[in-house]
Design an enzyme around this catalytic site. Structure first.
Site, short mmCIF file in Angstrom:
data_model
loop_
_atom_site.label_atom_id
_atom_site.label_comp_id
_atom_site.label_asym_id
_atom_site.label_seq_id
_atom_site.Cartn_x
_atom_site.Cartn_y
_atom_site.Cartn_z
N ASP A 44 -6.33 -7.13 3.77
CA ASP A 44 -7.52 -6.49 2.98
C ASP A 44 -8.42 -7.51 2.63
OD1 ASP A 44 -9.09 -4.39 1.92
OD2 ASP A 44 -8.00 -4.65 0.16
N ASP A 47 -12.18 -9.40 4.20
CA ASP A 47 -13.46 -9.39 3.74
C ASP A 47 -14.06 -10.64 3.34
OD1 ASP A 47 -13.32 -6.68 3.11
OD2 ASP A 47 -13.98 -6.80 0.90
N TYR A 95 0.76 -1.25 -0.12
CA TYR A 95 -0.18 -0.03 0.05
C TYR A 95 0.83 1.32 -0.01
CZ TYR A 95 -4.57 -1.66 0.78
OH TYR A 95 -5.98 -2.59 0.75
#
Ligand code: IPM
Ligand code: MG
Length: 368
Positions: free
Chosen positions: A249, A253, A142
């Site tokens: 990430d 989910d 990121y």
């Protein structure tokens, strides 16, 4: 002594609607439990872009660094899809994480009994599920440099860099082991050490921190692709999952959906403790801005309310009050309160965002 301070950043989409209900819950704790907070509210994401041309104003950033905790709703929406990358709503959130140095992102995936039927997995695989994903939040691909889209010969190349230092791995590993000790004492660390050097280093450092300071915690390692598979095959084998920013990430989910609805899951992003022992902290629901239902009173406020429960526990040392709030939520779900996202196949008439928090406030009253 001054009241603890909260900065509320409702953001975009359903963020403001759900945050309004959280404010009622905060007021309840002030009135009924003597837990008063000094609250300021400000803009983030697309809302900040509309007002200031930037997804996070410098003054808001400065406030976030001063307060005891930040509560955030959601950022983003189709209106902002075509903005330049540097001013996209998500950049506001990423700047908060980076400048507050919130390296440890706690994402619980907990299945409420009343909702076990909602999972896309068989009920017996998910009932009683209680996993905590610890995602590294301020480094990895990121933020790694070099990054960008560059010219190379007669075409363009897109580059991002996965980069982890030993100290970055060390500190997030410690937070996972500390957390495991207060739960079922198991950590499974996930990377891709079979193809990535950053994964090899990750595995080494996690093992070293374990052997030196947390030998009592049960540690295992898994390749992240296998981890994703195991999460949908037999999720109850996990207690704490420790992983990097990008895998975290994705895996979070996936874990979230095991519980049936994204509308139920909170998160805490924590930094190093300040002088007063409180970590820098930001709390936010895992769900996004949900533009498709914005402004219709349909949003489920529970994830955002549970994020405030996490704030009570991790920032304000009010674990009993956090449990009171979580128990109240379990009770209203058991009594059948359902927002639209929780209707399932049985159908029926969903209650509104505000009616859900009405029910939670009544359950809180009944808890006294
Ligand atoms: C999340 C989100 C963010 C992320 C986006 C909104 C930048 O997906 O918090 O999981 O990728 O970290
Ligand atoms: Mg995500």
């Amino acid at each position: 002594m001054a009241n603890p301070s909260l900065l509320i950043l409702p953001g975009d989409g359903i963020g403001p609607e759900v945050m309004q209900e959280v404010r009622r819950v905060i007021t309840w704790f002030g009135d009924k439990r003597g837990l008063a907070f000094d609250i300021t509210e400000d803009l983030v994401g697309g809302a900040a872009y509309d007002a200031h041309g930037t997804p996070l104003h410098d003054d808001t950033m400065a406030k976030a660094l001063e307060v005891d905790a930040v509560l955030l709703g959601a950022v983003g929406g189709p209106k902002y899809d075509n903005l330049d990358f540097s001013v996209k709503p998500e950049r506001g959130l990423l700047r908060l994480r980076k400048e507050m140095d919130l390296f440890s992102n706690l994402r619980p995936a907990q299945c409420f009994d009343a909702l076990a039927d909602f999972s896309s997995l068989k009920t017996e695989l998910v009932s009683g599920l209680d996993i905590m994903i610890v995602r590294e939040l301020t480094s990895g691909v990121y933020f790694g440099e070099p990054r960008g889209i560059f010219e190379e010969g007669n075409e363009r190349v897109g580059i991002n860099t996965q980069r982890y230092t030993e100290s970055e791995i060390d500190r997030v590993a410690r937070s996972a082991f500390e957390l495991a000790r207060r739960r079922n004492n198991k950590v499974c660390s996930m990377e891709k050490a079979n193809v990535m050097e950053s994964g090899i280093l990750w595995r080494e450092v996690v093992q070293k921190v374990h052997d030196e300071d947390y030998p009592d915690v049960e540690l295992s390692h898994m390749y992240a692709d296998n981890g994703a598979m195991q999460l949908v095959r037999a999720p109850k084998q996990f207690d704490v999952i420790l992983t990097d920013n990008l895998f975290g990430d994705i895996l979070s989910d996936c874990a979230a959906m095991l519980t049936g609805s994204l509308g139920m899951l909170p998160s805490a992003s924590l930094g190093a403790p300040n002088a007063d022992g409180r970590p820098k902290a930001l709390y936010e629901p895992v769900h996004g801005s949900a533009p498709d239902i914005t402004g219709q009173g349909k949003a489920n406020p529970i994830a955002c309310i549970l994020s405030f429960a996490m704030a009570l526990r991790y920032s304000f040392d009010q674990g009993d009050e956090a449990t009171r709030l979580e128990t109240a939520i379990e009770k209203v779900l058991a009594d059948g309160a359902r927002t639209a996202d929780l209707m399932g196949e049985a159908g029926g008439t969903p209650i509104s965002t505000t009616e859900m928090s009405d029910a939670i406030l009544s359950a809180l009253d009944a808890s006294l």
